[in-house]
Design a protein around this motif. Structure first.
Motif, PDB file in Angstrom:
ATOM      1  N   ALA A 107       0.835  -1.206   0.000  1.00  0.00           N
ATOM      2  CA  ALA A 107       0.000   0.000   0.000  1.00  0.00           C
ATOM      3  C   ALA A 107       0.868   1.254   0.000  1.00  0.00           C
ATOM      4  O   ALA A 107       0.523   2.267  -0.608  1.00  0.00           O
ATOM      5  N   ALA A 108       2.026   1.170   0.695  1.00  0.00           N
ATOM      6  CA  ALA A 108       2.929   2.312   0.745  1.00  0.00           C
ATOM      7  C   ALA A 108       3.719   2.463  -0.551  1.00  0.00           C
ATOM      8  O   ALA A 108       4.240   3.534  -0.853  1.00  0.00           O
ATOM      9  N   ALA A 109       3.819   1.364  -1.313  1.00  0.00           N
ATOM     10  CA  ALA A 109       4.609   1.396  -2.539  1.00  0.00           C
ATOM     11  C   ALA A 109       3.805   1.870  -3.744  1.00  0.00           C
ATOM     12  O   ALA A 109       4.373   2.140  -4.797  1.00  0.00           O
ATOM     13  N   ILE A 110       2.480   1.952  -3.606  1.00  0.00           N
ATOM     14  CA  ILE A 110       1.635   2.397  -4.711  1.00  0.00           C
ATOM     15  C   ILE A 110       0.702   3.485  -4.195  1.00  0.00           C
ATOM     16  O   ILE A 110      -0.305   3.205  -3.550  1.00  0.00           O
ATOM     17  N   ASP A 111       1.038   4.728  -4.463  1.00  0.00           N
ATOM     18  CA  ASP A 111       0.271   5.878  -4.004  1.00  0.00           C
ATOM     19  C   ASP A 111      -0.167   6.673  -5.239  1.00  0.00           C
ATOM     20  O   ASP A 111       0.659   7.332  -5.873  1.00  0.00           O
ATOM     21  N   PRO A 112      -1.456   6.629  -5.595  1.00  0.00           N
ATOM     22  CA  PRO A 112      -1.921   7.325  -6.795  1.00  0.00           C
ATOM     23  C   PRO A 112      -1.600   8.820  -6.802  1.00  0.00           C
ATOM     24  O   PRO A 112      -1.245   9.372  -7.855  1.00  0.00           O
ATOM     25  N   ALA A 113      -1.726   9.484  -5.651  1.00  0.00           N
ATOM     26  CA  ALA A 113      -1.426  10.916  -5.588  1.00  0.00           C
ATOM     27  C   ALA A 113       0.053  11.160  -5.876  1.00  0.00           C
ATOM     28  O   ALA A 113       0.419  12.091  -6.606  1.00  0.00           O
ATOM     29  N   PHE A 114       0.905  10.328  -5.297  1.00  0.00           N
ATOM     30  CA  PHE A 114       2.348  10.450  -5.521  1.00  0.00           C
ATOM     31  C   PHE A 114       2.670  10.253  -6.998  1.00  0.00           C
ATOM     32  O   PHE A 114       3.380  11.051  -7.613  1.00  0.00           O
ATOM     33  N   LEU A 115       2.160   9.161  -7.572  1.00  0.00           N
ATOM     34  CA  LEU A 115       2.427   8.860  -8.974  1.00  0.00           C
ATOM     35  C   LEU A 115       1.896   9.966  -9.887  1.00  0.00           C
ATOM     36  O   LEU A 115       2.556  10.361 -10.853  1.00  0.00           O
ATOM     37  N   GLY A 116       0.710  10.487  -9.567  1.00  0.00           N
ATOM     38  CA  GLY A 116       0.122  11.563 -10.372  1.00  0.00           C
ATOM     39  C   GLY A 116       0.947  12.831 -10.315  1.00  0.00           C
ATOM     40  O   GLY A 116       1.162  13.494 -11.346  1.00  0.00           O
ATOM     41  N   ALA A 117       1.433  13.174  -9.117  1.00  0.00           N
ATOM     42  CA  ALA A 117       2.224  14.394  -8.959  1.00  0.00           C
ATOM     43  C   ALA A 117       3.535  14.296  -9.720  1.00  0.00           C
ATOM     44  O   ALA A 117       3.911  15.209 -10.465  1.00  0.00           O
ATOM     45  N   TYR A 118       4.243  13.176  -9.544  1.00  0.00           N
ATOM     46  CA  TYR A 118       5.544  13.044 -10.201  1.00  0.00           C
ATOM     47  C   TYR A 118       5.391  12.972 -11.713  1.00  0.00           C
ATOM     48  O   TYR A 118       6.146  13.614 -12.457  1.00  0.00           O
ATOM     49  N   PHE A 119       4.425  12.202 -12.172  1.00  0.00           N
ATOM     50  CA  PHE A 119       4.228  12.060 -13.617  1.00  0.00           C
ATOM     51  C   PHE A 119       3.851  13.396 -14.254  1.00  0.00           C
ATOM     52  O   PHE A 119       4.409  13.780 -15.295  1.00  0.00           O
ATOM     53  N   THR A 120       2.912  14.112 -13.657  1.00  0.00           N
ATOM     54  CA  THR A 120       2.451  15.383 -14.223  1.00  0.00           C
ATOM     55  C   THR A 120       3.579  16.405 -14.294  1.00  0.00           C
ATOM     56  O   THR A 120       3.776  17.066 -15.320  1.00  0.00           O
ATOM     57  N   ALA A 121       4.322  16.545 -13.191  1.00  0.00           N
ATOM     58  CA  ALA A 121       5.417  17.521 -13.158  1.00  0.00           C
ATOM     59  C   ALA A 121       6.515  17.149 -14.141  1.00  0.00           C
ATOM     60  O   ALA A 121       7.057  18.007 -14.851  1.00  0.00           O
ATOM     61  N   THR A 122       6.854  15.870 -14.178  1.00  0.00           N
ATOM     62  CA  THR A 122       7.914  15.418 -15.081  1.00  0.00           C
ATOM     63  C   THR A 122       7.511  15.608 -16.535  1.00  0.00           C
ATOM     64  O   THR A 122       8.317  16.059 -17.365  1.00  0.00           O
ATOM     65  N   LEU A 123       6.279  15.287 -16.862  1.00  0.00           N
ATOM     66  CA  LEU A 123       5.797  15.466 -18.231  1.00  0.00           C
ATOM     67  C   LEU A 123       5.818  16.939 -18.632  1.00  0.00           C
ATOM     68  O   LEU A 123       6.159  17.273 -19.776  1.00  0.00           O
ATOM     69  N   ALA A 124       5.484  17.839 -17.690  1.00  0.00           N
ATOM     70  CA  ALA A 124       5.486  19.273 -17.988  1.00  0.00           C
ATOM     71  C   ALA A 124       6.893  19.748 -18.360  1.00  0.00           C
ATOM     72  O   ALA A 124       7.081  20.481 -19.345  1.00  0.00           O
ATOM     73  N   VAL A 125       7.905  19.322 -17.585  1.00  0.00           N
ATOM     74  CA  VAL A 125       9.286  19.718 -17.880  1.00  0.00           C
ATOM     75  C   VAL A 125       9.761  19.051 -19.170  1.00  0.00           C
ATOM     76  O   VAL A 125      10.483  19.654 -19.971  1.00  0.00           O
ATOM     77  N   TYR A 126       9.356  17.811 -19.376  1.00  0.00           N
ATOM     78  CA  TYR A 126       9.698  17.078 -20.606  1.00  0.00           C
ATOM     79  C   TYR A 126       9.189  17.831 -21.831  1.00  0.00           C
ATOM     80  O   TYR A 126       9.920  18.009 -22.823  1.00  0.00           O
ATOM     81  N   LEU A 127       7.943  18.270 -21.782  1.00  0.00           N
ATOM     82  CA  LEU A 127       7.352  18.987 -22.913  1.00  0.00           C
ATOM     83  C   LEU A 127       8.011  20.351 -23.104  1.00  0.00           C
ATOM     84  O   LEU A 127       8.202  20.799 -24.242  1.00  0.00           O
ATOM     85  N   LEU A 128       8.379  21.016 -21.996  1.00  0.00           N
ATOM     86  CA  LEU A 128       9.072  22.302 -22.097  1.00  0.00           C
ATOM     87  C   LEU A 128      10.425  22.128 -22.788  1.00  0.00           C
ATOM     88  O   LEU A 128      10.776  22.905 -23.693  1.00  0.00           O
ATOM     89  N   ALA A 129      11.182  21.112 -22.366  1.00  0.00           N
ATOM     90  CA  ALA A 129      12.485  20.863 -22.985  1.00  0.00           C
ATOM     91  C   ALA A 129      12.330  20.506 -24.463  1.00  0.00           C
ATOM     92  O   ALA A 129      13.146  20.910 -25.299  1.00  0.00           O
ATOM     93  N   THR A 130      11.290  19.769 -24.791  1.00  0.00           N
ATOM     94  CA  THR A 130      11.018  19.428 -26.188  1.00  0.00           C
ATOM     95  C   THR A 130      10.710  20.676 -27.000  1.00  0.00           C
ATOM     96  O   THR A 130      11.220  20.853 -28.123  1.00  0.00           O
ATOM     97  N   MET A 131       9.902  21.572 -26.430  1.00  0.00           N
ATOM     98  CA  MET A 131       9.540  22.806 -27.129  1.00  0.00           C
ATOM     99  C   MET A 131      10.774  23.680 -27.359  1.00  0.00           C
ATOM    100  O   MET A 131      10.957  24.234 -28.451  1.00  0.00           O
ATOM    101  N   VAL A 132      11.645  23.782 -26.347  1.00  0.00           N
ATOM    102  CA  VAL A 132      12.870  24.576 -26.491  1.00  0.00           C
ATOM    103  C   VAL A 132      13.748  23.988 -27.593  1.00  0.00           C
ATOM    104  O   VAL A 132      14.344  24.716 -28.391  1.00  0.00           O
ATOM    105  N   ALA A 133      13.833  22.666 -27.653  1.00  0.00           N
ATOM    106  CA  ALA A 133      14.621  22.011 -28.706  1.00  0.00           C
ATOM    107  C   ALA A 133      14.050  22.324 -30.091  1.00  0.00           C
ATOM    108  O   ALA A 133      14.796  22.617 -31.044  1.00  0.00           O
ATOM    109  N   PHE A 134      12.729  22.305 -30.220  1.00  0.00           N
ATOM    110  CA  PHE A 134      12.099  22.610 -31.510  1.00  0.00           C
ATOM    111  C   PHE A 134      12.324  24.073 -31.895  1.00  0.00           C
ATOM    112  O   PHE A 134      12.550  24.392 -33.072  1.00  0.00           O
ATOM    113  N   LEU A 135      12.283  24.977 -30.894  1.00  0.00           N
ATOM    114  CA  LEU A 135      12.526  26.392 -31.167  1.00  0.00           C
ATOM    115  C   LEU A 135      13.958  26.616 -31.645  1.00  0.00           C
ATOM    116  O   LEU A 135      14.230  27.569 -32.380  1.00  0.00           O
TER     117      LEU A 135
END
Length: 307
Positions: free
Chosen positions: A58-86
């Motif tokens: 139960a401690a190893a699978i936390d939906p809020a934790f996974l959602g927070a990390y995934f969302t934040a990481t994806l946001a930075v990933y997309l920003l870095a991708t956009m900068v590369a395209f620019l």
């Protein structure tokens, strides 16, 4: 901060020791490769299995934790991708740069260091971070590079990615440990001691291997390396902190571990992927070198703020 520096400095000193040994010719490329194989397939896997086998699922699978990390990481990933395209980089180069911006050295540096500094309770959150890094973003970069090279996205490509993930020893060891934990099986005394001894080699071995591998890295394209290092060491943990503390309301201790994991320098496997596909390997190399050097200060500062 100086009190925390006294705790983090020995870890970075081991990295420096490996770097110095390789630079002086005491540790050649073959020796570095052999040490990396030992740590990756044996020592680190033993440590991960033992930690995971002791976890509460139960401690190893936390939906809020996974959602927070995934969302934040994806946001930075997309920003870095956009900068590369620019900057008029193609899809394949953008994929490598985005990987540099979000994939930290959680396996070789994070697990040994954070488990010791933040306690074994940090292992559950670290495993969740690793699962997203390895399974989603690790699979995504392979798909983008394969399609960018002219391959076709389809069941065959997905099967190839899945096969590669299934052979990753960190994933296999963690999954096996979680299954062991799920069945509430005790680890026999001699086996537990064996895993403890083998796993103890992961910390010095991994850190020494990081330093030795850095000896072959160069700092070309310094301006891009500085941007990618800033994205990894500043933007990524910053985005994770906002998502964990203000959007998903992650439990404070787990949020701290997530932020610390996000503050780690660029992972060495980004260079391996870049080199394998022949896509911007020097850029990845520079980002790894620069971010690792800067992380002596940045990681220490983050841990001091979390203390």
């Amino acid at each position: 901060m100086f009190a925390v520096l006294s705790q983090t400095l020995p870890f970075f000193a081991l990295i420096a020791l490996g770097y110095g040994a390789a630079r002086r010719g005491m540790f050649g490329a073959e020796a570095v490769a052999a040490l990396t194989v030992f740590v990756f397939y044996f020592a680190l896997s033993a440590m991960l299995f033992r930690f995971a086998a002791d976890l509460d699922l139960a401690a190893a699978i936390d939906p809020a934790f996974l959602g927070a990390y995934f969302t934040a990481t994806l946001a930075v990933y997309l920003l870095a991708t956009m900068v590369a395209f620019l900057r008029r980089r193609g899809t394949m180069e953008a994929a490598i740069e985005a990987q540099c911006a979000v994939i930290g050295n959680v396996g070789f540096l994070g697990i040994p260091m954070l488990a010791l500094l933040l306690g074994e309770a940090s292992v559950g959150p670290i495993i969740q971070v690793l699962s997203i890094d390895l399974i989603f973003f690790g699979g995504l970069v392979v798909i983008l590079l394969t399609v960018g090279r002219g391959g076709r996205a389809g069941p065959a490509l997905i099967a190839t990615v899945a096969s590669g993930l299934a052979r990753n020893p960190m994933i296999v060891a963690t999954a096996a440990g979680l299954v062991w934990s799920g069945f509430a099986l005790p680890i026999p005394g001699p086996v537990d001691r064996f895993l403890e001894i083998l796993g103890a080699a992961a910390t010095p071995g991994a850190l020494f291997a990081i330093g030795a591998s850095l000896a072959s890295k160069s700092a070309e394209r310094l301006s891009v390396a500085i941007w990618l290092s800033a994205a990894k060491l500043v933007l990524h943990p910053g985005a994770v902190a906002i998502a964990a503390l203000f959007v998903f309301d992650v439990e404070p201790y787990a949020a701290g571990v997530m932020i610390a994991a996000a503050s780690l320098p660029v992972a060495g496997n980004v260079y391996i992927i870049a080199q394998s596909y022949g896509v911007a390997p020097q850029r990845a190399s520079s980002a790894i070198l620069v971010s690792t050097v800067l992380s002596v200060v940045s990681v220490t500062w983050v841990l001091a703020r979390l203390a």
